[in-house]
Design a protein around this motif. Structure first.
Motif, mmCIF file in Angstrom:
data_model
loop_
_atom_site.group_PDB
_atom_site.id
_atom_site.type_symbol
_atom_site.label_atom_id
_atom_site.label_comp_id
_atom_site.label_asym_id
_atom_site.label_seq_id
_atom_site.Cartn_x
_atom_site.Cartn_y
_atom_site.Cartn_z
ATOM 1 N N ALA A 66 0.840 -1.199 0.000
ATOM 2 C CA ALA A 66 0.000 0.000 0.000
ATOM 3 C C ALA A 66 0.869 1.241 0.000
ATOM 4 N N VAL A 67 0.329 2.298 -0.600
ATOM 5 C CA VAL A 67 0.939 3.626 -0.546
ATOM 6 C C VAL A 67 -0.064 4.541 0.133
ATOM 7 N N MET A 151 -9.973 8.777 2.303
ATOM 8 C CA MET A 151 -10.430 8.818 3.688
ATOM 9 C C MET A 151 -10.615 10.250 4.169
ATOM 10 N N SER A 152 -11.832 10.577 4.550
ATOM 11 C CA SER A 152 -12.155 11.916 5.044
ATOM 12 C C SER A 152 -12.266 11.903 6.567
ATOM 13 N N PRO A 153 -11.732 12.918 7.229
ATOM 14 C CA PRO A 153 -11.929 13.017 8.675
ATOM 15 C C PRO A 153 -13.329 13.536 8.982
ATOM 16 N N VAL A 193 -5.270 2.854 9.473
ATOM 17 C CA VAL A 193 -4.487 1.614 9.476
ATOM 18 C C VAL A 193 -5.401 0.395 9.609
ATOM 19 N N ASP A 194 -6.540 0.542 10.293
ATOM 20 C CA ASP A 194 -7.546 -0.524 10.290
ATOM 21 C C ASP A 194 -7.947 -0.875 8.864
ATOM 22 N N GLU A 195 -8.138 0.166 8.046
ATOM 23 C CA GLU A 195 -8.542 -0.047 6.650
ATOM 24 C C GLU A 195 -7.426 -0.732 5.858
ATOM 25 N N PRO A 199 -9.200 -4.351 4.421
ATOM 26 C CA PRO A 199 -9.801 -3.460 3.415
ATOM 27 C C PRO A 199 -11.317 -3.603 3.316
ATOM 28 N N GLN A 200 -11.993 -2.463 3.422
ATOM 29 C CA GLN A 200 -13.452 -2.424 3.294
ATOM 30 C C GLN A 200 -13.902 -1.422 2.234
ATOM 31 N N PHE A 201 -13.030 -0.483 1.882
ATOM 32 C CA PHE A 201 -13.455 0.635 1.035
ATOM 33 C C PHE A 201 -12.528 0.803 -0.170
ATOM 34 N N ILE A 202 -12.472 -0.213 -1.005
ATOM 35 C CA ILE A 202 -11.672 -0.136 -2.225
ATOM 36 C C ILE A 202 -12.449 0.663 -3.262
#
Length: 210
Positions: A66-67, A151-153, A193-195, A199-202
């Motif tokens: 991953a990057v 990923m949005s905060p 880092v959970d993602e 992976p859940q949101f490819i």
């Protein structure tokens, strides 16, 4: 995993780096000024590089699972974010990395009123150029053919500690019982880092909040 991270000297990037190291990942931090990375660890490699150079992005992406990009433009130079996004996409594609995870903004999240957060009354005017740049970068990612995640905060990201207690959503602002939307930088990093770990949101946007 093997993870390359750009933007590891900023507050969010630094916290993501710590989270990655705490979880046992092998990390390459690519920064313009390596001396700004004070951490020393056998699983951490610090390299000098420029995220605006797709050839360098490709070189550092090669062999990575991953990057992560935690790059943030300087005030008044928000449009550079679009150049960075294009460079990352090209570099990750050419380097054949597993995926690209981008730290985005909250402005493009949808609210209960059906409009983007950055278009609601009270959204700070001085932040709108950055919010628009992140929204445009998200649009560029959606047109790409790599495995990306945006990923949005929450609406407010604070310097609070990592609690491990937060909620995950997709493209809608997460609010608490008082209508507030916030997340600490520690919990934001933990959710990212959970993602990576699961992976859940490819090829999707997701967000985190309390």
């Amino acid at each position: 995993m093997k993870v390359a991270i750009f933007g590891a000297t900023g507050e969010i990037g630094k916290t993501i780096l710590w989270e990655l190291m705490d979880r046992g990942h092998e990390v390459t931090a690519i920064v313009r000024t390596p001396s700004k990375i004070e951490m020393v660890h056998e699983r951490l490699r610090v390299e000098q590089g420029d995220v605006l150079n797709p050839n360098q992005v490709a070189d550092f992406s090669a062999g990575q699972d991953a990057v992560v990009s935690a790059y943030g433009p300087k005030f008044g130079e928000e449009e550079e974010l679009l150049e960075v996004t294009r460079s990352l996409i090209e570099g990750v594609r050419r380097g054949n990395a597993g995926r690209l995870v981008v730290v985005g903004g909250a402005g493009s999240l949808m609210t209960d009123s059906g409009e983007m957060l950055m278009n609601t009354p009270g959204f700070p005017e001085e932040v709108k150029p950055l919010a628009q740049a992140h929204a445009d970068a998200y649009g560029i990612l959606k047109e790409s053919n790599i495995h990306w995640t945006f990923m949005s905060p929450a609406a407010t990201i604070t310097t609070g500690r990592r609690t491990g207690q937060f909620r995950i959503g997709m493209n809608r602002v997460i609010t608490d019982d008082l209508g507030e939307s916030s997340i600490s930088v520690g919990d934001f990093a933990a959710a990212l880092v959970d993602e990576l770990d699961d992976p859940q949101f490819i090829q999707a946007q997701f967000t985190v909040g309390y």
